[in-house]
Design a protein around this motif. Structure first.
Motif, PDB file in Angstrom:
ATOM      1  N   GLY A 150      -2.958   8.091   5.197  1.00 41.99           N
ATOM      2  CA  GLY A 150      -2.538   6.778   4.726  1.00 41.99           C
ATOM      3  C   GLY A 150      -2.844   5.648   5.693  1.00 41.99           C
ATOM      4  N   SER A 151      -2.700   4.410   5.164  1.00 40.55           N
ATOM      5  CA  SER A 151      -2.981   3.198   5.936  1.00 40.55           C
ATOM      6  C   SER A 151      -1.883   2.168   5.736  1.00 40.55           C
ATOM      7  N   PHE A 152      -1.543   1.466   6.819  1.00 40.24           N
ATOM      8  CA  PHE A 152      -0.685   0.289   6.753  1.00 40.24           C
ATOM      9  C   PHE A 152      -1.557  -0.954   6.871  1.00 40.24           C
ATOM     10  N   ASP A 153      -1.222  -1.986   6.120  1.00 40.67           N
ATOM     11  CA  ASP A 153      -2.025  -3.208   6.125  1.00 40.67           C
ATOM     12  C   ASP A 153      -1.090  -4.417   6.079  1.00 40.67           C
ATOM     13  N   TRP A 154      -1.332  -5.403   6.939  1.00 44.06           N
ATOM     14  CA  TRP A 154      -0.548  -6.630   6.923  1.00 44.06           C
ATOM     15  C   TRP A 154      -1.394  -7.795   7.427  1.00 44.06           C
ATOM     16  N   ARG A 155      -0.914  -9.013   7.150  1.00 45.94           N
ATOM     17  CA  ARG A 155      -1.596 -10.219   7.584  1.00 45.94           C
ATOM     18  C   ARG A 155      -0.599 -11.148   8.279  1.00 45.94           C
ATOM     19  N   THR A 156      -1.081 -11.854   9.289  1.00 48.30           N
ATOM     20  CA  THR A 156      -0.240 -12.807  10.011  1.00 48.30           C
ATOM     21  C   THR A 156      -0.799 -14.225   9.937  1.00 48.30           C
ATOM     22  N   VAL A 157      -2.022 -14.385   9.420  1.00 52.74           N
ATOM     23  CA  VAL A 157      -2.663 -15.699   9.346  1.00 52.74           C
ATOM     24  C   VAL A 157      -2.379 -16.312   7.976  1.00 52.74           C
ATOM     25  N   PRO A 158      -1.691 -17.461   7.925  1.00 54.40           N
ATOM     26  CA  PRO A 158      -1.312 -18.045   6.629  1.00 54.40           C
ATOM     27  C   PRO A 158      -2.491 -18.249   5.682  1.00 54.40           C
ATOM     28  N   GLU A 159      -3.648 -18.630   6.222  1.00 56.83           N
ATOM     29  CA  GLU A 159      -4.799 -18.913   5.367  1.00 56.83           C
ATOM     30  C   GLU A 159      -5.320 -17.688   4.623  1.00 56.83           C
TER      31      GLU A 159
ATOM     32  N   TYR B  72      -1.018   2.276   1.845  1.00 58.77           N
ATOM     33  CA  TYR B  72      -1.984   2.958   0.986  1.00 58.77           C
ATOM     34  C   TYR B  72      -1.960   4.461   1.299  1.00 58.77           C
ATOM     35  N   PRO B  73      -1.179   5.237   0.570  1.00 58.88           N
ATOM     36  CA  PRO B  73      -0.960   6.645   0.950  1.00 58.88           C
ATOM     37  C   PRO B  73      -2.171   7.553   0.819  1.00 58.88           C
ATOM     38  N   GLU B  74      -3.167   7.181  -0.012  1.00 51.31           N
ATOM     39  CA  GLU B  74      -4.297   8.073  -0.274  1.00 51.31           C
ATOM     40  C   GLU B  74      -5.493   7.837   0.648  1.00 51.31           C
ATOM     41  N   GLU B  75      -5.413   6.836   1.487  1.00 49.34           N
ATOM     42  CA  GLU B  75      -6.550   6.533   2.354  1.00 49.34           C
ATOM     43  C   GLU B  75      -6.580   7.448   3.569  1.00 49.34           C
ATOM     44  N   GLY B  76      -7.742   7.553   4.174  1.00 50.37           N
ATOM     45  CA  GLY B  76      -7.887   8.427   5.334  1.00 50.37           C
ATOM     46  C   GLY B  76      -9.123   8.071   6.117  1.00 50.37           C
ATOM     47  N   TRP B  77      -9.612   9.027   6.894  1.00 55.95           N
ATOM     48  CA  TRP B  77     -10.845   8.811   7.640  1.00 55.95           C
ATOM     49  C   TRP B  77     -11.580  10.131   7.816  1.00 55.95           C
ATOM     50  N   VAL B  78     -12.834   9.997   8.194  1.00 58.47           N
ATOM     51  CA  VAL B  78     -13.734  11.140   8.324  1.00 58.47           C
ATOM     52  C   VAL B  78     -14.346  11.125   9.717  1.00 58.47           C
TER      53      VAL B  78
ATOM     54  N   TYR C  79      -4.830   1.750  -8.244  1.00 62.77           N
ATOM     55  CA  TYR C  79      -5.012   2.243  -6.879  1.00 62.77           C
ATOM     56  C   TYR C  79      -3.655   2.428  -6.226  1.00 62.77           C
ATOM     57  N   GLY C  80      -3.525   3.438  -5.368  1.00 62.03           N
ATOM     58  CA  GLY C  80      -2.259   3.733  -4.725  1.00 62.03           C
ATOM     59  C   GLY C  80      -1.916   2.731  -3.632  1.00 62.03           C
ATOM     60  N   VAL C  81      -0.958   1.849  -3.882  1.00 63.70           N
ATOM     61  CA  VAL C  81      -0.500   0.892  -2.867  1.00 63.70           C
ATOM     62  C   VAL C  81       0.924   0.451  -3.204  1.00 63.70           C
ATOM     63  N   ASP C  82       1.753   0.319  -2.177  1.00 62.03           N
ATOM     64  CA  ASP C  82       3.138  -0.113  -2.338  1.00 62.03           C
ATOM     65  C   ASP C  82       3.528  -0.996  -1.163  1.00 62.03           C
ATOM     66  N   TRP C  83       4.555  -1.819  -1.371  1.00 60.35           N
ATOM     67  CA  TRP C  83       5.150  -2.543  -0.260  1.00 60.35           C
ATOM     68  C   TRP C  83       6.047  -1.588   0.522  1.00 60.35           C
TER      69      TRP C  83
ATOM     70  N   PHE D 138      -3.649  -7.059  -3.401  1.00 60.82           N
ATOM     71  CA  PHE D 138      -2.579  -6.122  -3.750  1.00 60.82           C
ATOM     72  C   PHE D 138      -2.396  -6.078  -5.262  1.00 60.82           C
ATOM     73  N   ARG D 139      -2.348  -7.260  -5.891  1.00 56.86           N
ATOM     74  CA  ARG D 139      -2.168  -7.312  -7.340  1.00 56.86           C
ATOM     75  C   ARG D 139      -3.312  -6.611  -8.069  1.00 56.86           C
ATOM     76  N   GLN D 140      -4.559  -6.908  -7.621  1.00 55.70           N
ATOM     77  CA  GLN D 140      -5.716  -6.327  -8.279  1.00 55.70           C
ATOM     78  C   GLN D 140      -5.752  -4.817  -8.126  1.00 55.70           C
ATOM     79  N   MET D 141      -5.454  -4.323  -6.934  1.00 57.21           N
ATOM     80  CA  MET D 141      -5.469  -2.878  -6.709  1.00 57.21           C
ATOM     81  C   MET D 141      -4.415  -2.181  -7.571  1.00 57.21           C
ATOM     82  N   ARG D 142      -3.233  -2.762  -7.652  1.00 58.25           N
ATOM     83  CA  ARG D 142      -2.186  -2.169  -8.500  1.00 58.25           C
ATOM     84  C   ARG D 142      -2.624  -2.168  -9.960  1.00 58.25           C
ATOM     85  N   GLU D 143      -3.224  -3.256 -10.406  1.00 55.24           N
ATOM     86  CA  GLU D 143      -3.660  -3.358 -11.799  1.00 55.24           C
ATOM     87  C   GLU D 143      -4.711  -2.296 -12.119  1.00 55.24           C
ATOM     88  N   TRP D 144      -5.565  -1.973 -11.147  1.00 56.91           N
ATOM     89  CA  TRP D 144      -6.616  -0.979 -11.344  1.00 56.91           C
ATOM     90  C   TRP D 144      -6.149   0.444 -11.060  1.00 56.91           C
TER      91      TRP D 144
END
Length: 385
Positions: free
Chosen positions: A92-101, A148-154, A118-122, A110-116
């Motif tokens: 899984g992955s954690f994602d956040w933003r600190t820049v207002p812009e 994002y619980p389903e993400e990973g790396w290789v 994709y696994g993502v939650d607050w 987030f909205r688009q991924m949920r609509e499609w």
């Protein structure tokens, strides 16, 4: 999927990175007589210097998102094929933003991924601290955090080694290193052979070009594709006593474990300071910038230093999207190049095998065909006449 017909053929795969090894594995599995030709060492190009994040987040438009999701699923299928996947980690992955812009884009993604689907939650800071105690949750401020619980790396080098070994042992594929392809030989508008810098000739029915950042190069009569590649910079720490399992993505900073206690650090703003690969020092300014940014999130890194820092060419076809399909000028010349190679490689390998060996055309790949570049160039040229 449209079936053209099944034929046996000889296939030369140029390049042994994560895309080339996937194509070789699947083509050999499909019954082709496969030879992999590698100019350097196995997976020694971009694959060896990659953050290697498997994901589909921010991947738009929809066909590109779907392709990346298919790649994530194909990684799981490949793990079942082998019974284990020591090259693949899915925590899984954690994602956040600190820049207002950047907040509007963050919430819209987030909205688009949920609509499609994709696994993502607050997720709140308390839960983050429970899952990953090494993180200084003060780094989040009051910003929302997505998970994002389903993400990973290789590990792309391990991946390539395992797939090429299986291709050799199960289906007799050949892998030859230190052989740089200089020419694709043609006759009557069709691929007949490839020639290498040492003068060797390999007769073949099809060539799959998986040379990544070098796929713009002309090989005899065979043209390449236009690229707008960028430079990537990665720093790796010495082993640190951390229990971090997840990936962390904040603004332009990316962090993840890299095995044996090491942490991999990437920062887009550092990438943008380079126009070509360079040899960097682990005590240089770039390393210090990366370590300082990472230390705000993982305080244990403050006294760690950087063990290694590397640069590489990140292959981007000219419009930024995957390029996969038959080249328009020569029959039997197939291109497979993408910036999303780590995510989509196992799926792209299946597509290549289906289309090149089995004669099954993937209609969902039409968006990504090489033809689009040559049509655009022809139209631009005509406009100037």
């Amino acid at each position: 999927m449209r079936i053209i017909g099944v034929i046996y053929m000889r296939v030369v795969v140029i390049g042994s990175g994560i895309v080339g090894s996937s194509a070789a594995y699947e083509c050999a599995k499909a019954g082709a007589d496969v030879i992999v030709l590698e100019a350097g060492r196995i997976a020694g190009g971009t694959s060896a210097v990659s953050f290697a994040w498997t994901n589909a987040t921010t991947k738009r438009p929809r066909p590109y998102f779907d392709l990346n999701v298919s790649g994530m699923r194909a990684h799981l299928e490949l793990r079942r094929d082998f019974g284990a996947a020591p090259w693949f980690t899915q925590t899984g992955s954690f994602d956040w933003r600190t820049v207002p812009e950047t907040m509007d884009d963050y919430f819209e993604n987030f909205r688009q991924m949920r609509e499609w689907g994709y696994g993502v939650d607050w997720i709140d800071k308390k839960r983050v601290a429970e899952m990953e105690p090494d993180i200084d949750v003060c780094a989040f401020g009051d910003c929302p955090i997505s998970y994002y619980p389903e993400e990973g790396w290789v590990d792309p080098v391990l991946y390539s080694a395992w797939l090429l070994r299986a291709a050799k042992e199960r289906w007799g594929a050949q892998v030859k290193i230190g052989l740089r392809v200089t020419e694709i030989e043609t006759d009557g508008g069709r691929v007949r052979a490839v020639r290498t810098a040492d003068g060797e000739r390999y007769a073949t029915d099809a060539v799959v070009n998986c040379t990544g950042g070098w796929s713009s190069e002309r090989l005899g009569d065979a043209q390449g594709i236009p690229l707008s590649s960028t430079i990537g910079v990665l720093a790796i720490t010495p082993p640190i006593a951390l229990t971090l399992r997840s990936q962390l993505h904040a603004d332009d900073l990316d962090l993840r474990p890299d095995g044996a206690g090491r942490i991999m650090i990437h920062k887009v703003s550092v990438d943008m300071t380079f126009k070509k690969p360079e040899t960097l020092s682990p005590i240089g300014d770039e390393a210090a910038t990366l370590l300082e940014a990472a230390s705000r999130v993982l305080p244990s890194l403050r006294s760690a230093g950087v063990e290694a820092i590397r640069t590489t060419v990140r292959p981007f076809p000219e419009d930024g999207y995957t390029c996969a399909g038959a080249m328009p000028d020569i029959a039997g010349h197939y291109m497979a190049v993408t910036h999303s190679g780590v995510t989509i490689a196992p799926q792209l390998g299946k597509v290549v095998a289906d289309e090149v060996v089995r004669g099954k055309i993937h209609e969902e790949m039409e968006t990504f065909r090489p033809q689009r570049f040559f049509q655009a160039h022809t139209q631009r040229a005509a406009a100037h006449v």
